[in-house]
Design an enzyme around this catalytic site. Structure first.
Site, PDB file in Angstrom:
ATOM      1  N   ASP A 264     -80.825  80.207 -40.007  1.00  0.00           N
ATOM      2  CA  ASP A 264     -80.010  81.412 -40.119  1.00  0.00           C
ATOM      3  C   ASP A 264     -78.546  81.013 -39.930  1.00  0.00           C
ATOM      4  OD1 ASP A 264     -78.631  83.765 -39.864  1.00  0.00           O
ATOM      5  OD2 ASP A 264     -79.930  84.631 -38.318  1.00  0.00           O
TER       6      ASP A 264
ATOM      7  N   GLU B 214     -67.037  55.240 -33.114  1.00  0.00           N
ATOM      8  CA  GLU B 214     -68.488  55.054 -33.092  1.00  0.00           C
ATOM      9  C   GLU B 214     -69.007  54.772 -34.493  1.00  0.00           C
ATOM     10  OE1 GLU B 214     -70.965  57.855 -30.973  1.00  0.00           O
ATOM     11  OE2 GLU B 214     -69.235  58.592 -29.857  1.00  0.00           O
TER      12      GLU B 214
ATOM     13  N   CYS C  64     -67.001  59.012 -27.490  1.00  0.00           N
ATOM     14  CA  CYS C  64     -65.880  59.768 -28.051  1.00  0.00           C
ATOM     15  C   CYS C  64     -64.574  59.636 -27.278  1.00  0.00           C
ATOM     16  CB  CYS C  64     -66.250  61.246 -28.164  1.00  0.00           C
ATOM     17  SG  CYS C  64     -67.608  61.583 -29.293  1.00  0.00           S
TER      18      CYS C  64
ATOM     19  N   SER D  82     -72.205  69.728 -36.931  1.00  0.00           N
ATOM     20  CA  SER D  82     -70.880  69.499 -36.344  1.00  0.00           C
ATOM     21  C   SER D  82     -70.311  68.101 -36.589  1.00  0.00           C
ATOM     22  CB  SER D  82     -70.922  69.752 -34.831  1.00  0.00           C
ATOM     23  OG  SER D  82     -71.873  68.903 -34.202  1.00  0.00           O
TER      24      SER D  82
ATOM     25  N   THR E  18     -76.663  67.172 -22.334  1.00  0.00           N
ATOM     26  CA  THR E  18     -75.382  67.179 -23.034  1.00  0.00           C
ATOM     27  C   THR E  18     -74.389  68.176 -22.462  1.00  0.00           C
ATOM     28  OG1 THR E  18     -76.190  68.777 -24.677  1.00  0.00           O
ATOM     29  CG2 THR E  18     -76.462  66.441 -25.189  1.00  0.00           C
TER      30      THR E  18
ATOM     31  N   HIS F   5     -61.931  67.745 -25.230  1.00  0.00           N
ATOM     32  CA  HIS F   5     -62.830  67.249 -26.275  1.00  0.00           C
ATOM     33  C   HIS F   5     -63.630  68.433 -26.817  1.00  0.00           C
ATOM     34  CE1 HIS F   5     -65.547  64.778 -28.534  1.00  0.00           C
ATOM     35  NE2 HIS F   5     -66.598  65.170 -27.826  1.00  0.00           N
TER      36      HIS F   5
ATOM     37  N   ARG G 254     -67.855  76.190 -28.471  1.00  0.00           N
ATOM     38  CA  ARG G 254     -68.146  76.882 -27.215  1.00  0.00           C
ATOM     39  C   ARG G 254     -67.770  76.072 -25.970  1.00  0.00           C
ATOM     40  NH1 ARG G 254     -70.363  81.614 -27.284  1.00  0.00           N
ATOM     41  NH2 ARG G 254     -71.431  82.382 -29.148  1.00  0.00           N
TER      42      ARG G 254
ATOM     43  N   ARG H  69     -65.670  77.347 -22.593  1.00  0.00           N
ATOM     44  CA  ARG H  69     -66.329  77.486 -21.297  1.00  0.00           C
ATOM     45  C   ARG H  69     -65.650  76.622 -20.236  1.00  0.00           C
ATOM     46  NH1 ARG H  69     -72.570  75.918 -19.797  1.00  0.00           N
ATOM     47  NH2 ARG H  69     -72.454  76.468 -17.578  1.00  0.00           N
TER      48      ARG H  69
ATOM     49  N   ASN I  72     -66.812  68.201 -35.265  1.00  0.00           N
ATOM     50  CA  ASN I  72     -66.547  67.245 -34.194  1.00  0.00           C
ATOM     51  C   ASN I  72     -66.223  65.879 -34.787  1.00  0.00           C
ATOM     52  OD1 ASN I  72     -66.486  65.655 -31.919  1.00  0.00           O
ATOM     53  ND2 ASN I  72     -68.639  65.922 -31.387  1.00  0.00           N
TER      54      ASN I  72
ATOM     55  N   SER J 271     -69.573  60.411 -24.204  1.00  0.00           N
ATOM     56  CA  SER J 271     -70.944  60.394 -23.693  1.00  0.00           C
ATOM     57  C   SER J 271     -71.227  59.079 -23.003  1.00  0.00           C
ATOM     58  CB  SER J 271     -71.937  60.611 -24.839  1.00  0.00           C
ATOM     59  OG  SER J 271     -71.827  61.916 -25.345  1.00  0.00           O
TER      60      SER J 271
END
Length: 350
Positions: free
Chosen positions: A30, A82, A114, A155, A203, A236, A241, A245, A268, A298
């Site tokens: 969706d 990367e 990253c 992304s 993550t 980053h 979202r 946050r 991203n 990461s």
């Protein structure tokens, strides 16, 4: 002695884009739900003749053009990625010749997911501060990959950003830097694997938020900053979202974060993500503005930087080099078949 800081910046975004709804159509997802989950409307896609090297070259050339300095004065070049085209062969050495740098230059490819590009920034700052070099350059560049049909595909995108560091002609003085690192298995790719794996629940809280908040809050506590001190804050951006946050967790108003958000429009870009947002902010910043920059990698870790914009920013903004906003508008949409072709994901076996 004048402070060390950012002398120039440059960015490059491939003009090809694929909409989230096009990827969702292929996999029966969706599109409205996917956009709502990730807040990514579309992402940038490298062309057939582009890779992490060509993207790095273009971003770095733009930084040099904006700076107006002789490339031979660059004493160190660092590349964070990367997406190396070669398993064993540095991108940084290619940049030395492609950009016309001196052969007497420190050149290293950095690795830390990253945030490798921001580790290059730390290294360049250190060499300039020590007096070993006059100018240093770091480049974050990636053509990040997501497995077809897996949610990372919505992304993972392509782009590059470059920063030049020095003492002369500084447009953003470095005031503070802070780091927060731990062994967190949130995201990895084993040797020979074409696509990365991620630890689902790792993550978010244990990885991104723990380290972003740890670095940002740690810096503010150590050096006495408050959220109200910053005109702009750049995190980053693995999706739309997470940075929103993070800002909420640090009591940072959205109007300070929104100007540096690029993920909604290009996805991203991994090592270019935070640096691209920083470049977008430098395109519009005014003298006296303070900028908080917090990349993440990461594995996991974050660096936090505070810069104060100087009077020279206005001159650099008039250099004629394309702005990030210019590149966000300059785009050509492709379908999923073209996307597979451009990303070289169609494999032929004899």
């Amino acid at each position: 002695m004048s402070k060390v800081g950012i002398v120039s910046w440059g960015a490059y975004i491939p003009k090809y884009r694929i909409r989230t709804e096009e990827v969702a159509r292929i996999w029966g997802d969706d599109p409205l739900r996917i956009v709502d989950v990730y807040l990514v409307d579309e992402k940038s896609v490298e062309s057939l003749d582009e890779d992490a090297v060509t993207i790095a070259v273009e971003a770095a050339r733009r930084a040099l053009k904006r700076a107006g300095i002789n490339p031979k004065r660059i004493g160190a070049v660092y590349v964070g990625t990367e997406s190396k085209p070669y398993a064993v062969k540095p991108i940084s050495s290619i940049l030395v010749d492609a950009l016309g740098l001196s052969n007497n230059v420190f050149a290293v490819d950095m690795e830390f997911a990253c945030k490798a590009g921001s580790e290059g920034l730390v290294a360049a700052i250190g060499l300039v501060e020590s007096g070993r070099i006059e100018y240093g350059m770091t480049v974050g560049t990636d053509t990040s990959q997501g497995e077809p049909g897996e949610h990372l595909e919505y992304s993972a995108s392509s782009g590059g950003a470059s920063l030049i560091v020095g003492r002369d002609g500084v447009v953003a003085e470095l005031e503070a830097v802070y780091s927060y690192v731990s062994d967190t298995p949130d995201f990895w790719r084993r040797e020979g694997s074409p696509y990365p794996m991620h630890g689902e629940g790792f993550t978010g809280e244990p990885a991104y938020f723990r380290h972003i908040i740890g670095a940002a809050r740690g810096l503010m506590e150590r050096y006495g900053y408050k959220p109200s001190d910053f005109a702009y804050v750049v995190f980053h951006q693995p999706n739309g979202r997470f940075p929103v946050r993070a800002a909420s967790m640090l009591n940072i108003p959205m109007e300070k974060v929104k100007p540096g958000i690029v993920v909604t429009h290009i996805g991203n870009t991994y090592n270019a993500s935070a640096l691209m947002g920083f470049a977008k902010v430098l395109d519009i910043a005014k003298p006296g503005d303070k900028i908080l920059l917090v990349p993440f990698g990461s594995g996991a870790g974050s660096n936090a930087f505070v810069f104060t914009v100087t009077e020279l920013i206005t001159e650099r903004q008039k250099s004629g080099v394309p702005t990030v906003e210019d590149m966000l508008r300059d785009k050509i949409y492709i379908d999923y078949a073209q996307y597979l072709k451009m990303r070289k994901m169609i494999k032929l076996f004899e």
